[in-house]
Scaffold this motif. Sequence first.
Motif, mmCIF file in Angstrom:
data_model
loop_
_atom_site.group_PDB
_atom_site.id
_atom_site.type_symbol
_atom_site.label_atom_id
_atom_site.label_comp_id
_atom_site.label_asym_id
_atom_site.label_seq_id
_atom_site.Cartn_x
_atom_site.Cartn_y
_atom_site.Cartn_z
ATOM 1 N N HIS A 101 0.642 -1.388 0.100
ATOM 2 C CA HIS A 101 -0.039 -0.156 -0.121
ATOM 3 C C HIS A 101 1.028 0.926 -0.616
ATOM 4 O O HIS A 101 0.511 2.457 0.082
ATOM 5 C CB HIS A 101 -1.141 -0.090 0.966
ATOM 6 C CG HIS A 101 -2.400 1.107 1.118
ATOM 7 N ND1 HIS A 101 -3.402 0.593 1.648
ATOM 8 C CD2 HIS A 101 -1.763 1.821 0.548
ATOM 9 C CE1 HIS A 101 -3.813 1.878 1.529
ATOM 10 N NE2 HIS A 101 -2.755 2.619 1.108
ATOM 11 N N HIS A 105 1.233 4.514 -3.068
ATOM 12 C CA HIS A 105 1.379 5.860 -3.256
ATOM 13 C C HIS A 105 2.207 6.066 -3.609
ATOM 14 O O HIS A 105 2.494 7.574 -4.949
ATOM 15 C CB HIS A 105 1.917 6.199 -1.801
ATOM 16 C CG HIS A 105 0.062 6.084 -1.008
ATOM 17 N ND1 HIS A 105 -1.177 6.645 -1.479
ATOM 18 C CD2 HIS A 105 -0.163 5.322 0.183
ATOM 19 C CE1 HIS A 105 -2.185 5.881 -0.875
ATOM 20 N NE2 HIS A 105 -1.736 5.132 0.085
ATOM 21 N N TRP A 176 -1.582 9.955 4.509
ATOM 22 C CA TRP A 176 -0.847 9.718 4.180
ATOM 23 C C TRP A 176 0.117 10.826 3.854
ATOM 24 O O TRP A 176 -0.115 11.782 3.057
ATOM 25 C CB TRP A 176 -0.999 8.618 3.600
ATOM 26 C CG TRP A 176 0.116 7.243 3.888
ATOM 27 C CD1 TRP A 176 0.589 7.046 3.340
ATOM 28 C CD2 TRP A 176 1.791 7.953 2.216
ATOM 29 N NE1 TRP A 176 1.825 6.187 3.192
ATOM 30 C CE2 TRP A 176 2.281 7.145 2.165
ATOM 31 C CE3 TRP A 176 1.703 8.979 1.490
ATOM 32 C CZ2 TRP A 176 3.178 6.743 1.526
ATOM 33 C CZ3 TRP A 176 2.545 9.256 0.325
ATOM 34 C CH2 TRP A 176 3.773 7.766 0.807
ATOM 35 N N CYS A 186 -5.787 8.937 3.083
ATOM 36 C CA CYS A 186 -6.198 7.859 2.967
ATOM 37 C C CYS A 186 -6.396 6.793 3.770
ATOM 38 O O CYS A 186 -5.948 7.622 5.194
ATOM 39 C CB CYS A 186 -4.225 7.091 2.398
ATOM 40 S SG CYS A 186 -4.958 5.253 2.072
ATOM 41 N N HIS A 190 -0.536 2.021 6.606
ATOM 42 C CA HIS A 190 1.319 1.139 6.400
ATOM 43 C C HIS A 190 2.117 1.212 6.749
ATOM 44 O O HIS A 190 2.141 1.504 8.210
ATOM 45 C CB HIS A 190 0.678 3.302 5.601
ATOM 46 C CG HIS A 190 0.431 3.656 5.438
ATOM 47 N ND1 HIS A 190 -1.058 4.378 5.313
ATOM 48 C CD2 HIS A 190 -0.312 3.872 3.565
ATOM 49 C CE1 HIS A 190 -1.483 5.229 4.488
ATOM 50 N NE2 HIS A 190 -1.889 4.358 3.440
#
Length: 224
Positions: A101, A105, A176, A186, A190
């Motif tokens: 994840h 990004h 994020w 988000c 993470h």
Amino acid sequence: MVICVTEKLYWIDAYQKEFDAKVIRVEGNKIVLDKTCFFARSGGQSSDTGYLDSVRVIDAVKDDNSSDIFHVPEGSHEFKKDDVVHGKIDWKKRYAIMKLHSASHLVYYVMQAVFGPSCKNASSGLISENKSKIDYYFEEPLDPEKLALVNDRVNWIIKQGHDIETGTRNENERYWKVSGFPEMPCGGTHVKNTSEIGEVTVKKGKKPGKGRQRIEVSLKQEAN
Ligand SMILES: [Zn+2]
């Protein structure tokens, strides 16, 4: 109005693997707890699986009405309101998802830098423990050399060991942020530093449709 009662422990600490919680209600065979580490699929991120005591949990889904999290058991169970249960998520799976994840990004930022700002996400994609598959809008055919450049740049950023910050604004708006890049909304889970991701492979997936390209990200050490 139904109010969400499930405290999302994965937003407090994405690295928490086990927890104790109280059963708030049982709907059908789905279990609602006062708090949970089980991430319910959203924004493309797959659900966690694991156990509540000895009962296997095969899925976690968000209730559309209350935003509570339904724990979906594999079979029958005898949980009832006010029972205290011990939950445990499948950590290996979750940690791989956290890495992928976070990598997704970074891929987004680098895709924009390499292919231009029109190269936006065409879907929220699917992030599972094996792969992240996200579609991007493309005005022109995908240049494989540029994609190779994306692969190299993403791995270069990962290696630099940037801290990743996540947090909540206005109650439920999660964000994020990695240093050097703009903040992104988000609600997923993470890793704390890009160095945890390790090396990734960024490649073209099967063609998803006109004007789009599927970009797949996988973790190198998981690929063998
Ligand atoms: Zn995210």
